[in-house]
Design a protein around this motif. Sequence first.
Motif, PDB file in Angstrom:
ATOM      1  N   MET A  31       0.832  -1.197   0.000  1.00  0.00           N
ATOM      2  CA  MET A  31       0.000   0.000   0.000  1.00  0.00           C
ATOM      3  C   MET A  31       0.867   1.248   0.000  1.00  0.00           C
ATOM      4  N   SER A 261      -2.219  -4.173  -5.613  1.00  0.00           N
ATOM      5  CA  SER A 261      -2.100  -4.117  -4.156  1.00  0.00           C
ATOM      6  C   SER A 261      -3.401  -4.543  -3.480  1.00  0.00           C
ATOM      7  N   ALA A 262      -4.531  -4.180  -4.074  1.00  0.00           N
ATOM      8  CA  ALA A 262      -5.822  -4.569  -3.496  1.00  0.00           C
ATOM      9  C   ALA A 262      -5.979  -6.087  -3.505  1.00  0.00           C
ATOM     10  N   ILE A 265      -3.917  -7.390  -0.696  1.00  0.00           N
ATOM     11  CA  ILE A 265      -4.567  -7.195   0.598  1.00  0.00           C
ATOM     12  C   ILE A 265      -5.661  -8.236   0.806  1.00  0.00           C
ATOM     13  N   GLY A 305      -4.122   0.180   5.548  1.00  0.00           N
ATOM     14  CA  GLY A 305      -4.105   1.130   4.441  1.00  0.00           C
ATOM     15  C   GLY A 305      -3.690   2.516   4.874  1.00  0.00           C
ATOM     16  N   GLY A 309      -0.337   3.921   3.584  1.00  0.00           N
ATOM     17  CA  GLY A 309      -0.517   5.090   2.733  1.00  0.00           C
ATOM     18  C   GLY A 309       0.227   6.303   3.249  1.00  0.00           C
ATOM     19  N   CYS A 355      -5.750   4.241  -0.765  1.00  0.00           N
ATOM     20  CA  CYS A 355      -5.210   3.045  -0.112  1.00  0.00           C
ATOM     21  C   CYS A 355      -6.210   2.475   0.900  1.00  0.00           C
ATOM     22  N   VAL A 356      -6.835   3.341   1.685  1.00  0.00           N
ATOM     23  CA  VAL A 356      -7.804   2.873   2.685  1.00  0.00           C
ATOM     24  C   VAL A 356      -9.001   2.233   2.000  1.00  0.00           C
ATOM     25  N   THR A 359      -7.990  -1.210   0.572  1.00  0.00           N
ATOM     26  CA  THR A 359      -7.839  -2.249   1.596  1.00  0.00           C
ATOM     27  C   THR A 359      -9.186  -2.664   2.172  1.00  0.00           C
TER      28      THR A 359
END
Length: 830
Positions: A31, A261-262, A265, A305, A309, A355-356, A359
Amino acid sequence: MIAAAIDRLRLFNFGELLRHPGRTLMSGAVMGVSAALIVAVLSISGSVTGSVDKLTKGLAGTAELEITGITDAGFEQSLLPRIAATPGVATAVPMLRGTLGAGPDRALLIGADQTIGALGSDLAGPMSQYTTKLLGTERGVLVGAAMGLREGDPVPIGAGTAKVAAVLNSEATDRLNGGHVVAGPLPLIQLLTDRVGKLDSVQIVVKPGTDVATLRSALTEAVDGRAVVAEPSLRTAQASGAIQIMRYSTLMSSAAALIVSAFLIYNAMSMAVAQRRTTLSLLRAIGGKRAPMVRDLLVEAALLGLIGGAIGAGIGALMGRFAIDRLPAAIVQSVEARTEFQVPNYAIPVAITACVVATVLAASIAARQVYKVAPVEALAPVEASDAAATSTVLRWVALAAGVLLGAVAVVIAFLDLGRLSLGAITTSFTATVFLCFAATGPIVRGSAAIARWFGAPGALGATTLERAPRRVWATAMTVMIGVAAVVALGGASGNMVTSATDSFQSLGDTDLYVSPSPAEQFPTGPVLPDGLAARVANVPGVERVSPAQMAFATLGSGRVMLQGYPPSTSDTRLGAVDRAVIDRMERREGVVITRDVARSLSLTAGDEITMPTPSGDRKTSVLQVIPYFTAVSGVVMMNLDQMREWYQRPGETILSIHYAPGADPDAVRAAVRAMVPQEMHVDTGAAMVDAISSSVQQGAAMSNMILWIVVLVATVALLNTLMLSVLERRRELGVLRAMGTNRKFLLRSVLAEAAGIGFIGAAIGLVVGIAVQYLATVAIGHAMTIDIVYRPSPLIAVYGAVALGLALLGSIPPALRAARMPIVAALAVD
């Protein structure tokens, strides 16, 4: 209740993050990489537009409108009384604006009179404060602190020299081009730059109660089309257009990293759920509700995240600071202000929020797999339960969505929507993910079939893959996106560089160029000395000299580059223009425009175009619309004499020189170099082509670098998935070891799993990459207004192999862990 929730988070969620530092660090790191890329990209574009905005506000002060020259030739000062007399104008502040030097020594030159005090701007105070020194010093000017000059030092300006009357402190000039500024009385600056009777800008202070829109209309009528009336922020908007293509391309690559990245996660959260299965089942058995457990997992993901981030945002700012000094020279040249690094206010919040959100969305899918089963089922392996099965309805919905988005991507790519056509690339990747979700079953079976190629260890790995369909799909998608992004965007970028370079190859047919700018910059000025073309033509060995002129000008709400040529069918610079059209250009019957200009003004060949000029509005015909590489601005080509007359810009900014047959190139070049003033640049045609090609490649290099970062993120994703597989099967592996299975067998089993996922993901990635490369080539062609030839590179297989190889590297740590796992510890897991 809140206290209970906090205790639950501390014991069951945050505590788990601390107990598994490797997984936590890995999840946060990916992230962080995504956030860093987003912040870096936004910082680069924000630095260009922010520097222009900062300078604009620093000079404009309280002015609500600005009248600017259509080109850098400005407009007649005789318009000033009419402007000042317009009802609603409180004060009209005239200015002359230009640049001194180039590169790191580039400075802003300002000429203003006593009315500047009405602006209350950053320059108004110093000029009022040092009025006595300015008037008491012969040819006195003020200089910014960053200029490195002292009071009394000479300052070369144009053909003359001024003297430093005072040095402004850094605080006074912080908003003025970073302290790289020279300011003096308007008549002096006009005299030194040989622009007596000319202005570049008039800042308008509006009387209280005046309707600004009405005043703008009145001022437009007053200047009679000889200047542009707009808000001062127009300069910022034009600067944004110059950087837009680079921002779009790099943001797309950054978005690919965020998507990968997701998926990672998702796998990390699945790993967390798998390791806490016993605890979670007990909580459900004693009456724990699903909703609080889901919320806790989402809060844990959001925390990952947020932290990743935030850390990545700081790294991204450093990356942006490093990259800002490596922007292509053409982009830096196209804006008035020095580009100073700054992180826009929105960059870090946008990156952290992205990012949040990524995630939380990924974790919500992982949470759904476990918390929808009964308490007794939660004690079973996660993917072995019915929760792992994908709904048939969901698969059909994904299939329909994928087909629909794929069709939308094709339509967007082939419709000439300009820079909006680039949306086809993101849309096509999204469509692929939906289609692959609908094909989860075949993907898992294909992965298992590949794993079985590796014999008995592969059969064990294949069984494991078939028990975890969603995790296999998610990991295959990360590999697919990594490979497809490198193949598609890297290939399309390479096609663009090749086609752009090919479109400028004809410049190499000219033996020598003379211009005031380096080869990698547009020769927009200043104009060459009077009579230079004639003197160069008399140099022994020179067959002919062809002058030309280029200048940035305002057309509509944007900027274009004017290019004036003496029309000739033998002029290689007019290679894209039809011969019949060149003859009409010679007769001044019209102009040739590029596709982006035609699109923005809704014009086609044969239409009439109105061009504002310092000599008033000029109406002429559009003779042809041509493809032309225009990364910074659109282009309008016209007869050179016509351009000189309309835009009151005599002379030329570049000379094309052709050697006489049998002439010694080195001798002729040396003679021309001796004839041309030292500050002018003399370059060969080959050097000009190389410089332009390097600038294009430089702009594409950042995007390609981000793509390989995406591949590295995919490597971590595969490592994460296989580590989860090992953790889930610790008891199983322990039993196998107790029965006499050797370590090598287990190691090969995990590697076979990696090969199955990696090969199927890479195969899909190659197919998708080739298809998306074609769409991307078409879309980028519309965005760059150039015909880009689609060339599937023979290196596609190499790119795919390298990307796959990097991804398979992620299988080594979990494979070693499986092989080295102690038997007793493995059997004691449950």
